[in-house]
Design a protein around this motif. Sequence first.
Motif, PDB file in Angstrom:
ATOM      1  N   GLU A 118       0.926  -1.175   0.049  1.00 26.93           N
ATOM      2  CA  GLU A 118       0.092   0.099  -0.095  1.00 26.93           C
ATOM      3  C   GLU A 118       0.836   1.458  -0.042  1.00 26.93           C
ATOM      4  OE1 GLU A 118      -3.174   0.579  -0.422  1.00 26.93           O
ATOM      5  OE2 GLU A 118      -4.059  -1.383  -0.007  1.00 26.93           O
ATOM      6  N   LEU A 148      -9.047  -9.686   1.961  1.00 26.29           N
ATOM      7  CA  LEU A 148      -9.746  -8.500   1.722  1.00 26.29           C
ATOM      8  C   LEU A 148      -9.771  -7.823   3.248  1.00 26.29           C
ATOM      9  CD1 LEU A 148     -13.062  -9.346  -0.061  1.00 26.29           C
ATOM     10  CD2 LEU A 148     -11.142  -7.874  -0.991  1.00 26.29           C
ATOM     11  N   PHE A 152      -8.141  -4.481   3.688  1.00 25.36           N
ATOM     12  CA  PHE A 152      -8.720  -2.841   4.348  1.00 25.36           C
ATOM     13  C   PHE A 152      -8.078  -2.893   5.306  1.00 25.36           C
ATOM     14  CE2 PHE A 152     -11.991  -1.222   6.848  1.00 25.36           C
ATOM     15  CZ  PHE A 152     -12.556  -0.476   6.016  1.00 25.36           C
ATOM     16  N   ARG A 153      -7.473  -3.846   6.197  1.00 26.56           N
ATOM     17  CA  ARG A 153      -6.668  -3.341   7.599  1.00 26.56           C
ATOM     18  C   ARG A 153      -5.297  -2.345   7.167  1.00 26.56           C
ATOM     19  NH1 ARG A 153      -3.482  -7.711  11.399  1.00 26.56           N
ATOM     20  NH2 ARG A 153      -2.555  -6.304  12.798  1.00 26.56           N
ATOM     21  N   GLY A 156      -7.321   0.366   4.268  1.00 30.76           N
ATOM     22  CA  GLY A 156      -8.722   1.054   4.473  1.00 30.76           C
ATOM     23  C   GLY A 156      -9.663   0.602   3.181  1.00 30.76           C
ATOM     24  N   PRO A 157     -10.567   1.363   2.932  1.00 28.03           N
ATOM     25  CA  PRO A 157     -11.652   0.966   1.954  1.00 28.03           C
ATOM     26  C   PRO A 157     -11.022   1.425   0.735  1.00 28.03           C
ATOM     27  CG  PRO A 157     -12.440   3.043   3.028  1.00 28.03           C
ATOM     28  CD  PRO A 157     -11.299   2.518   3.936  1.00 28.03           C
ATOM     29  N   HIS A 159      -8.165   0.425  -0.571  1.00 29.59           N
ATOM     30  CA  HIS A 159      -7.134  -0.546  -0.885  1.00 29.59           C
ATOM     31  C   HIS A 159      -6.834  -0.860  -2.098  1.00 29.59           C
ATOM     32  CE1 HIS A 159      -9.351  -3.952  -1.554  1.00 29.59           C
ATOM     33  NE2 HIS A 159     -10.078  -3.770  -0.475  1.00 29.59           N
TER      34      HIS A 159
END
Length: 278
Positions: A118, A148, A152-153, A156-157, A159
């Motif tokens: 990320e 997923l 997400f962790r 976040g949304p 990703h």
Amino acid sequence: MAAQSGADWLDTAPNYAAGLAEQEVSQVLARYSHVRVSTKVGFIPVPDRQEILGEGALTVSEAESGHNLSPDYVRWQVARSRRALGRIPDLVFLHNPEHNCPAEQANERLYAAFAALEQACADGEIHAYGVATWSGFSRGVFDIPTLLGAAFRAGGPGHHLRAVQLPLSLVHLAPIAQALEGKGVLADAHAAGIAVFASAPLHGGEVPGMVTRELLDLIAPDRSPAQAALSVVASAPGVRRVLLSTMKQEHWAEAVTALDGPVLSRETLKRITDVLGT
């Protein structure tokens, strides 16, 4: 050969071709700007180990293990791949994250690696990432909800988890059978908008020799055994891309004809999975 024939995606890894694959693929990418590229991180190319050690991305024991997904190594390999390819990778797959990973450790391993990826997306080093696995799904080490959750962790949304890569063939039929019932990795990926890359569709070239006349008649009697086998994979619900590997123009042309042909019906796929089992 693939790029000249209209392929719009090349999949590679830094450990392929004795560590030279990315550099060799870069020559094609320079000539064909429309072709997108995915590479991987996980396995440690032997020629790069001294450089990795010198830059402190891994310890000696980690480098000698041959596989690592620590954030430091993920960051190092992403930068290395970008330089070798001569462009920003469209996708970077975690390469076999199930390697020496008990299921109870999968969440944390995925999260740590996803967080590094990320950050690479945020820094403009890559466009997106995914997971390329041989047995992670089939062994139950992880599933799409697990991936997923980790993404997400980590991001976040918004990703950047975009794809999974797994073996699908007449030898690896279970995911296709499950998808026909609306469950399993293919169905879950489709529901989540995750692209599926089907790897080893001919199981290293072994599948065509396994296709009997009766099986060919069931799948597609007007096609060759290789074409029939490829059409099963290409017709599987949720499959976005089929990864092919060949050194022969005639094999490539035969494969392209199969993949450009009509999709097999769900009823035909169901008969195939019923006959062959999973």
